[in-house]
Scaffold this active site. Structure first.
Site, PDB file in Angstrom:
ATOM      1  N   VAL A 476       0.838  -1.212   0.000  1.00  0.00           N
ATOM      2  CA  VAL A 476       0.000   0.000   0.000  1.00  0.00           C
ATOM      3  C   VAL A 476       0.869   1.256   0.000  1.00  0.00           C
ATOM      4  O   VAL A 476       0.640   2.199  -0.769  1.00  0.00           O
ATOM      5  CB  VAL A 476      -0.965   0.001   1.205  1.00  0.00           C
ATOM      6  CG1 VAL A 476      -1.711   1.313   1.296  1.00  0.00           C
ATOM      7  CG2 VAL A 476      -1.939  -1.159   1.103  1.00  0.00           C
ATOM      8  N   THR A 555       2.069   0.746   7.916  1.00  0.00           N
ATOM      9  CA  THR A 555       2.508  -0.530   8.491  1.00  0.00           C
ATOM     10  C   THR A 555       1.266  -1.157   9.128  1.00  0.00           C
ATOM     11  O   THR A 555       0.199  -0.554   9.183  1.00  0.00           O
ATOM     12  CB  THR A 555       3.540  -0.334   9.613  1.00  0.00           C
ATOM     13  OG1 THR A 555       2.872   0.242  10.756  1.00  0.00           O
ATOM     14  CG2 THR A 555       4.659   0.602   9.189  1.00  0.00           C
ATOM     15  N   VAL A 609     -11.555   0.443   7.527  1.00  0.00           N
ATOM     16  CA  VAL A 609     -12.737  -0.387   7.272  1.00  0.00           C
ATOM     17  C   VAL A 609     -13.151  -0.193   5.819  1.00  0.00           C
ATOM     18  O   VAL A 609     -13.316   0.943   5.370  1.00  0.00           O
ATOM     19  CB  VAL A 609     -13.927   0.043   8.175  1.00  0.00           C
ATOM     20  CG1 VAL A 609     -15.134  -0.847   7.896  1.00  0.00           C
ATOM     21  CG2 VAL A 609     -13.542  -0.002   9.634  1.00  0.00           C
ATOM     22  N   ASP A 678      -9.060 -10.046  11.773  1.00  0.00           N
ATOM     23  CA  ASP A 678      -9.029  -8.838  10.946  1.00  0.00           C
ATOM     24  C   ASP A 678     -10.448  -8.255  10.832  1.00  0.00           C
ATOM     25  O   ASP A 678     -10.662  -7.050  10.995  1.00  0.00           O
ATOM     26  CB  ASP A 678      -8.474  -9.231   9.564  1.00  0.00           C
ATOM     27  CG  ASP A 678      -8.546  -8.103   8.579  1.00  0.00           C
ATOM     28  OD1 ASP A 678      -7.885  -7.079   8.824  1.00  0.00           O
ATOM     29  OD2 ASP A 678      -9.297  -8.224   7.572  1.00  0.00           O
ATOM     30  N   LYS A 682     -12.139  -4.648  12.356  1.00  0.00           N
ATOM     31  CA  LYS A 682     -12.921  -3.692  11.555  1.00  0.00           C
ATOM     32  C   LYS A 682     -14.289  -3.455  12.196  1.00  0.00           C
ATOM     33  O   LYS A 682     -14.775  -2.319  12.259  1.00  0.00           O
ATOM     34  CB  LYS A 682     -13.101  -4.219  10.130  1.00  0.00           C
ATOM     35  CG  LYS A 682     -11.797  -4.190   9.335  1.00  0.00           C
ATOM     36  CD  LYS A 682     -11.954  -4.914   8.023  1.00  0.00           C
ATOM     37  CE  LYS A 682     -10.676  -4.865   7.215  1.00  0.00           C
ATOM     38  NZ  LYS A 682     -10.679  -5.822   6.103  1.00  0.00           N
TER      39      LYS A 682
END
Ligand code: ADP
Ligand code: ASP
Ligand code: MG
Length: 819
Positions: A476, A555, A609, A678, A682
Site C-alpha cells: 500500500v 505498516t 474499514v 481482521d 474492523k
C-alpha cells in the site's frame, strides 16, 4: 551626480571588482558618478574577530596573517589590471594598514582594553582598501577617477561605532572636495565618516548603504543605487523564504519600516536622508545588472496590502511594571531617557492601557547595560516596591508585516495573528505603528523563522502545503507513493503543494529537505543510517519550518500505532490504514481523539474499514446529524469475500487458500484472515465509531477454521496440512446448498454486541451476492430504515486502499493549527 553603492557581496573577488568597474563604465554619462564602496566581502568580519581576539588576550597573529593574505591575494590577482603607479600606491596602502593594524592590536592586547574610537579605526580599514583597488582598476580603464577621503568628506555625530549623519557638514565638505577636482567618477569608502573633531566614526554595521544615502543627500544626487547580490527587495529574506517575491516598488515609508525591522538588504538609516531630499533609490543586482531592481521613492500608491515581512533577531524584551507607573507623569520618559543616555537603541515599545507596565525590546547584546542602567535609575522605586523587579525575556525576535496598503484595511492583523498561531508561535507582545503601515509581534527567537515562513505563505504564496512522512512502504505504501508521483501535476494545477519529505521502513528512515524524488526513493533507502522515530521527524520538521506535517502509517505495526498520540501532540496529522490504534484499549482510543482535538490536528483512518469505501466519514456525518446506529451486517474482508465465492463454486479450501495467498489477497500468513481477527478489528472500529464502548475481547469471533487446527505450525506446515480440512469444509458448503443457501463470513452489530462468524444466507439475502473480493456493508440507522444504507465495492487491494489514504491526506488541508 548619480550615486552608486556596491556592497561587500559585490566585492568578493577581483573578478567582482572588475564587474563593478564594468557597470560603472556603462553608466558614465554627462553626470559624474559618486561610487561608494564596502569592504571586500568578509574583511570587516575578519577585523571584528581580530579585535575581539586581541581584547581577550588570545593569539590573533594567525588571523592577522589571514587578513594580510586576503588583501595580498586581491592585489596580486589585480596586478595586470592596474597601472604600475597604482599598484605601488596599493602596496603602500596595504603596508600602512598592516602597520597601523598591528600596532593597534598590540595595544589592545596589552591593555586588554579597546576604546570605541580605536575599534572604529580598525573596523573601517576594509573600505579604504576597496577604494584604493577600485580607483586603480577604473584608471586603467581610462576613466577619469578620483578617490575622495570619506573620513574627511562624510560628516557625522554621536557614537564612534554607530554615528548619525550630519548632512549640512557633509554637504559643505563634499561640495568643497568635488569642486576642487573635476572627475567622471569619485570613489569613496562607505561605512567611515568623521565627527566635528575629525575623529573617525563608523556608521554602524552594514553602514555603507547609509554612507551612500548621506553622500546622495549631501550633493542632491539625481539617484542613489544600492548594488547588492539580489535582484531587489523581496517580500521576505530570499535566503530564508524560498518563495519570496521581488517587489518592484516601495514607498520611502515602507522601505524604512522593512529595513528597520530587519530586512538586511538596506541599512535601517539609509532611507531617511533620501526621503528628506526626495532622491529616488534603486536596489540592483551586480550579478544581474539588466534586472530592473526595486524602486524606492515618494509614491505611495498602496498597490498591495502587505509588501513584505521582515524579522529582527537577537533581542531581549524588558518589562518595567508596578503601581508606580500608573498615572505618574514622566515615568515612561525616564525609562527611555535612561536608554538614550546609555546609547541603547529601543526597537519596539508597548504599554498596557492600564499604564501598569511598559515593555520594550533592546538588542540582546545591550541587555546588561540596559538592565543595570534601569536598576540604578529606579533604585528608590524598586526599593519602595513602587516598581516590580524588571522582567526580562531573552532570545526574542520581532516579526513585522509592512505595507502602505494595510492602512485602514480590516482583517490584516487578524490574519497575521492567525498565521502565527498556525505556526505554533506564541506571541509575547504586539505593536502597531499609528500610521498602520506596519504591525509587529515579539516572538521567541527559536520560532521566528517559522513565523516568517507561515506568514509569508498566508500573505503571498497562497499555496497550501502538505508535508508528508510515510512509514511502511510495503504494497500500500509503495502504491501511495506512486499515486503521489502521478498526481503531482494535477495537485499543482489545483494549487496544492504535496511534498514527501520522509519515507521509513522497519530498517531505515530517508529524509530530504528538498523533498524526495518519488521516481527513485527505493534506491536511496538502502544507504540510510537513521531510524524512524518521533524525535527524528520532529527535528526535521523544526529545522525545515514545515507547517503541515502528516504522518502516514502504512505498516500494520502496533509499535507505530502506539505513537500516534505523541505524533499528534507534536503537531503531525496522522493518516492510516493500520487498525491497531483504533482497536487498542478504549483509553488509548479516547486519548487519540482528545489529543487531536487539543492540538487541532486530524486523525484519519477511513481505510481501516472497507479500504477505499467511504464508511467512516459517512458514519461520522450521520452521527453528527443526530442519527444512531441500530444494526449492522457486512462482509468486511476482501480476502474472505474472494475465498467464500470460490468455495461456493466447489473449489477446495486448501486450493482456494493457496490461490488467494499466491495472488496477494491474504496476509503473508493466511491464518490472520481465516482467524477472523481482521474482521473483528474492523467491526470493533465501526462499533466504537457508533458510540459503543467495547474492547476487542468483547467481540465474539468464530474462526473459519477449527480453533485447534495445526497449533504452532509454520505457514508452510499449515498450508501443507490444510487439505485435511477440505472435506470438512466441503460438507458445510454442501449442507448450506441443500437448504438453498450460501456461506459467507459476516460481521454483525446488534443490540450493542459484535459478532463475526460463518453464516449460511438465503440466496436472496443482499450479502449472498457479494464475492470476488468485494466488501458490502448494510448500515441500519434510525434515519435509514426500513431499507438500510448499503455500500458495496472492492474493500481491499493496493490501488483502492492507497487512493483512500490519499483522500484522507487531502483532508488535512486547510485544517488550521493552533496552540
Ligand atoms: P551587501 O554586501 O551588498 O551590502 P547584504 O548582505 O548586506 O549585501 O544585503 C543583501 C542580503 O540581504 C541579501 O543577500 C539577502 O539575503 C538579505 N535580505 C534580507 N531581507 C531581504 C529582503 N527583504 N529582500 C532582499 N534581500 C534581503
Ligand atoms: N563593511 C561594513 C560591514 O560589513 C559595512 C558594509 O558592508 O556595509 O558592516
Ligand atoms: Mg549590506
Amino acid at each position: 551626480m548619480r550615486v552608486l553603492k556596491f556592497g561587500g557581496s559585490s566585492l568578493a573577488s577581483v573578478e567582482r571588482f572588475l564587474e563593478v568597474a564594468g557597470i560603472v563604465k556603462q553608466q558614465l554619462s554627462a553626470e559624474p558618478v559618486g561610487l561608494v564602496l564596502s569592504a571586500p566581502q568578509g574583511v570587516t568580519n575578519l577585523l571584528v574577530e581580530l579585535t575581539d581576539l586581541a581584547f581577550l588576550g588570545t593569539d590573533y597573529l594567525p588571523l592577522l596573517q589571514q587578513w594580510q593574505q586576503r588583501l595580498e591575494t586581491l592585489q596580486s590577482e589585480a596586478k595586470d589590471k592596474l597601472l604600475a603607479a597604482d599598484n605601488e600606491a596599493l602596496t603602500l596602502v596595504r603596508e600602512q594598514q598592516f602597520a597601523q593594524l598591528s600596532a593597534q592590536l598590540q595595544g589592545v592586547a596589552l591593555l586588554q582594553y579597546c576604546p570605541d574610537h580605536i575599534k572604529a579605526r580598525i573596523l573601517g580599514l576594509g573600505e579604504q582598501f576597496s577604494v584604493a583597488l577600485m580607483t586603480g582598476l577604473l584608471k586603467k580603464l581610462q576613466i577619469d577617477t578620483i578617490a575622495l577621503d570619506s573620513v574627511a568628506c562624510v560628516k557625522s555625530q554621536g557614537d564612534y561605532l554607530n554615528a548619525v549623519a550630519d548632512i549640512p557638514a557633509s554637504e559643505a565638505a563634499l561640495g568643497a572636495a568635488i569642486a576642487k577636482q573635476q572627475a567622471q567618477v569619485y570613489v569613496m569608502a562607505g561605512f567611515v565618516s568623521s565627527n566635528s573633531n575629525g575623529e573617525l566614526c563608523l556608521l554602524g554595521r552594514n553602514g555603507s548603504d547609509y554612507s551612500a544615502a548621506i553622500v546622495a543627500a549631501s550633493i542632491r544626487a539625481s539617484v542613489c543605487e544600492i548594488w547588492t547580490d539580489v535582484d531587489g527587495v523581496y517580500s521576505a529574506d530570499p535566503r530564508q523564504v524560498k518563495q519570496a517575491q521581488l517587489i518592484d516598488h516601495l514607498s520611502y515609508d515602507e522601505a524604512m519600516e522593512l529595513s528597520y525591522f530587519g530586512a538586511k538588504v538596506l541599512h535601517p538609516k539609509t532611507i531617511g536622508p533620501l526621503a528628506r531630499y526626495q532622491i529616488p533609490c534603486y536596489i540592483k543586482n551586480t550579478l544581474n545588472p539588466s534586472a530592473p531592481g526595486t524602486c524606492i521613492d515618494a509614491n505611495n500608491n498602496g498597490d498591495s496590502l502587505v509588501k513584505g515581512i521582515s524579522s529582527l533577531e537577537h533581542l531581549a524584551l524588558i518589562t518595567v511594571s508596578g503601581p508606580g507607573l500608573k498615572g505618574v507623569v514622566g515615568m515612561a520618559s525616564r525609562v527611555f531617557a535612561t536608554m538614550a543616555r546609555e546609547q541603547v537603541s529601543v526597537s519596539l515599545i508597548t504599554q498596557s492601557s492600564s499604564e501598569f507596565s511598559i515593555s520594550f525590546c533592546v538588542a540582546q547584546l545591550d541587555l546588561n547595560v540596559a538592565k543595570k542602567a534601569l536598576e540604578t535609575e529606579f533604585e528608590l522605586e524598586l526599593q519602595g516596591k513602587l516598581l516590580r523587579p524588571l522582567a526580562i525575556q531573552s532570545d526574542m525576535a520581532i516579526v513585522s508585516l509592512v505595507g502602505d496598503g494595510m492602512r485602514q484595511h480590516r482583517g490584516v492583523a487578524a490574519k497575521f495573528f492567525a498565521s502565527l498561531s498556525q505556526a505554533r508561535v506564541n506571541i509575547v507582545a504586539i505593536a502597531q505603528d499609528s500610521s498602520e503601515r506596519s504591525i509587529s509581534a515579539v516572538v521567541e527567537q527559536k520560532s521566528c523563522r517559522n513565523a516568517v515562513k507561515v506568514c509569508h505563505e498566508n500573505f503571498f504564496s497562497h499555496v497550501p502545503s502538505i508535508d508528508v512522512f510515510l512509514v511502511g512502504c510495503g504494497v500500500v505504501g509503495s502504491e501511495l507513493l506512486a499515486q503521489f508521483e502521478r498526481q503531482q501535476q494535477f495537485l499543482q494545477q489545483r494549487n496544492v503543494r504535496l511534498t514527501v519529505y520522509g519515507i521509513a521502513n522497519s530498517k531505515a528512515l530517508l529524509q530530504d529537505a528538498q523533498g524526495i524524488n518519488l521516481a527513485s526513493w527505493q534506491q536511496r533507502m538502502d544507504g540510510q543510517k537513521q531510524q524512524f522515530s518521533l524525535e527524528a521527524l520532529s527535528q526535521f520538521v523544526q529545522d525545515n519550518h514545515l507547517t503541515n506535517p502528516v504522518l502516514i502509517d502504512c505498516t500494520s505495526a502496533e509499535a507505530v500505532a502506539m505513537q500516534y498520540a505523541d505524533f499528534l501532540a507534536a503537531g503531525f496529522h496522522v493518516v492510516t490504514p493500520n487498525k491497531k490504534a483504533n482497536t487498542a484499549s478504549l483509553d488509548y482510543y479516547r486519548q487519540l481523539r482528545l489529543v487531536a482535538q487539543q492540538h487541532r490536528r486530524r486523525f484519519l483512518y477511513e481505510t481501516t474499514v472497507g479500504a477505499g469505501l467511504p464508511v467512516i466519514d459517512f458514519l461520522q456525518g450521520l452521527l453528527n446529524a443526530g442519527d444512531e446506529l441500530m444494526a449492522f451486517e457486512g462482509i468486511l474482508s476482501g480476502s474472505l469475500s474472494y475465498m467464500f465465492g470460490e468455495l461456493e463454486q466447489g473449489v477446495a479450501l486448501s486450493e482456494v487458500t493457496a490461490k488467494a495467498k499466491a495472488m496477494g489477497f491474504t496476509e503473508p500468513d493466511p491464518r490472520d484472515d481465516l482467524s477472523g481477527m481482521d474482521v473483528a478489528r474492523k467491526l470493533l472500529i465501526l462499533a466504537r465509531e457508533s458510540g459503543l464502548q467495547l474492547d476487542l475481547s468483547d467481540v465474539t469471533v468464530e474462526s473459519v477454521l477449527p480453533n485447534d487446527f495445526a497449533p504452532g505450525a509454520s505457514v508452510a506446515d499449515f498450508m501443507a496440512q490444510l487439505p485435511e480440512l477440505n472435506s470438512w469444509f466441503a460438507d458445510k458448503v454442501a449442507a448450506a446448498k441443500s437448504e438453498g443457501k450460501v456461506l459467507r463470513y459476516i460481521g454483525e452489530i446488534a443490540n450493542g454486541q459484535c459478532k463475526v462468524s460463518v453464516k449460511a444466507l438465503d440466496l436472496n439475502h443482499p450479502l449472498a451476492k457479494v464475492k470476488d473480493g468485494e466488501n458490502a456493508l448494510a448500515i441500519h440507522t434510525r434515519y435509514y430504515q426500513p431499507i438500510p444504507f448499503v455500500l458495496r465495492g472492492y474493500g481491499a487491494g493496493a490501488a483502492v486502499t492507497a487512493a483512500g489514504v490519499f483522500g484522507d491526506v487531502m483532508r488535512t488541508l486547510g485544517w488550521q493549527q493552533e496552540m
